[in-house]
Write an enzyme that holds these catalytic residues in place. Structure first.
Site, PDB file in Angstrom:
ATOM      1  N   SER A 131       0.838  -1.193   0.000  1.00 28.93           N
ATOM      2  CA  SER A 131       0.000   0.000   0.000  1.00 28.93           C
ATOM      3  C   SER A 131       0.884   1.258   0.000  1.00 28.93           C
ATOM      4  O   SER A 131       1.665   1.455  -0.921  1.00 28.93           O
ATOM      5  CB  SER A 131      -0.966  -0.044   1.187  1.00 28.93           C
ATOM      6  OG  SER A 131      -1.943   0.951   1.090  1.00 28.93           O
ATOM      7  N   HIS A 176      -7.640  -5.335  -1.104  1.00 27.91           N
ATOM      8  CA  HIS A 176      -6.463  -4.560  -0.735  1.00 27.91           C
ATOM      9  C   HIS A 176      -5.853  -5.021   0.585  1.00 27.91           C
ATOM     10  O   HIS A 176      -4.623  -5.025   0.739  1.00 27.91           O
ATOM     11  CB  HIS A 176      -6.833  -3.073  -0.637  1.00 27.91           C
ATOM     12  CG  HIS A 176      -5.653  -2.168  -0.439  1.00 27.91           C
ATOM     13  ND1 HIS A 176      -4.703  -1.953  -1.420  1.00 27.91           N
ATOM     14  CD2 HIS A 176      -5.256  -1.428   0.636  1.00 27.91           C
ATOM     15  CE1 HIS A 176      -3.780  -1.121  -0.977  1.00 27.91           C
ATOM     16  NE2 HIS A 176      -4.074  -0.786   0.277  1.00 27.91           N
ATOM     17  N   GLU A 214      -9.235  -5.392  -6.008  1.00 29.86           N
ATOM     18  CA  GLU A 214      -9.001  -4.019  -5.557  1.00 29.86           C
ATOM     19  C   GLU A 214      -9.667  -2.977  -6.446  1.00 29.86           C
ATOM     20  O   GLU A 214      -9.859  -1.832  -6.019  1.00 29.86           O
ATOM     21  CB  GLU A 214      -7.501  -3.744  -5.462  1.00 29.86           C
ATOM     22  CG  GLU A 214      -6.825  -4.533  -4.352  1.00 29.86           C
ATOM     23  CD  GLU A 214      -5.432  -4.044  -4.054  1.00 29.86           C
ATOM     24  OE1 GLU A 214      -5.275  -2.866  -3.693  1.00 29.86           O
ATOM     25  OE2 GLU A 214      -4.478  -4.852  -4.181  1.00 29.86           O
TER      26      GLU A 214
END
Length: 330
Positions: A201, A311, A260
């Site tokens: 991330s 995610h 995602e």
């Protein structure tokens, strides 16, 4: 056995008929019977009390991860206090030293990565793969993800446009290069030609920033679900400078969860717009294609979209695949 049951045994033994012909024998037998009954009653009461009492248990202790250690260190570059985790392979260091992988968000990622690496070490005689020294870079707050600290450390500097609490990636990289790496090298023999950086991330964004601005810092880069979207895709403005320099390319892996870019049916309209704008899957795939299409990138760049992962969940397959990618890299 209950107390009433024990009392019943006592009553039966004391009141049972005796047919001995002589009175003295009856008295002796009665005395022995009373003694046996008293012993039976005492045993029954003891058993009842033991059954009624809770089982003895030792106090709960903090869980420990074998072959791992941690320490806190205050950085002179960032002013932040970091919690550094380390796991050392059971086998002695090879002549060239241990390969070493540094993982961001160490409070959350270290334990899983250390166990994966230990498994790789246990299978090394079969696979021929040398396990790595695993270093997790976390925060002394103890949070799995320290949102404030990681936002500052993992986002690139954009000059005057940097928002408060962002843009500290340069200082954080200075900490890794001039404070953390020397500390690790003082205590362990490592192979400087085999070092990897993993981030997810915002951590993946930092991995790309490091790759584009100081590519020689590591020989393997694993950017999991990188936040390429951050600050209008600013990190991509750093790409041309990386491509303009002829060099020995590092190994590069980009990963993403296939879900995602697929908003849930229950998501609000605002979140749907955000998912569409961030283009997590498309952006990672396009960057991998751009890097892999370069003369130096041929055979050096790998892309994975993990099916059925979003995610948050994709970090675990990314850790596993990224570690394997690093350990097998030559």
């Amino acid at each position: 056995m209950s107390i009433s049951a024990a009392q019943h045994i006592f009553d039966q033994q004391v009141q049972s008929p005796y047919r001995q012909p002589h009175a003295w024998r009856r008295r002796k037998s009665l005395t022995l019977s009373k003694r046996s009954a008293a012993l039976a009653l005492a045993a029954a009461l003891t058993l009842t009390q033991a059954m009624a009492a809770p089982a003895a248990a030792e106090a709960w202790q903090p869980a420990q991860l074998q072959h791992a250690a941690q320490r806190d260190m205050l950085s002179r570059h960032t002013g932040q206090r970091y919690r550094i985790f380390i796991s050392v392979p059971a086998a002695p260091a090879p002549a060239a030293g241990y390969p070493v992988i540094y993982a961001l968000d160490g409070n959350a990622a270290f334990a899983s990565l250390a166990l994966m690496n230990r498994t790789a070490g246990q299978r090394s005689k079969v696979t021929g793969v040398q396990p790595a020294l695993v270093v997790g870079i976390g925060y002394a707050s103890g949070d799995d993800y320290d949102a404030r600290a990681r936002t500052l450390d993992y986002t690139p500097p954009v000059g005057a446009a940097s928002a408060a609490g962002e843009g500290g990636a340069g200082r954080f990289l200075d900490f890794i290069e001039s404070e953390l790496k020397p500390l690790i090298e003082q205590e362990y023999r490592i192979d400087r030609r085999r070092q990897a950086l993993f981030g997810h991330s915002y951590g993946g964004l930092f991995v790309l920033h490091t790759l584009f601005t100081r590519p020689a810092a590591f020989q393997t880069y694993v950017a999991a679900s990188p936040s390429i979207w951050w600050h209008e895709r600013f990190v991509l403005t750093q790409l041309p400078a990386f491509l303009d320099v002829r060099r020995e390319w590092p190994q590069i892996m980009l990963t993403v969860g296939a879900l995602e870019q697929m908003p849930a049916a229950t998501d609000s309209a605002e979140r749907r717009d955000m998912v569409a704008q961030r283009r997590m899957v498309a952006a990672a795939r396009e960057l991998a294609a751009t890097l892999g299409g370069q003369p130096g990138g041929a055979g050096k760049v790998v892309f994975h979209a993990f099916a059925d992962e979003d995610h948050g969940s994709t970090v675990f397959p990314a850790l596993s695949r990224g570690l394997e990618f690093f350990l097998r890299a030559k």
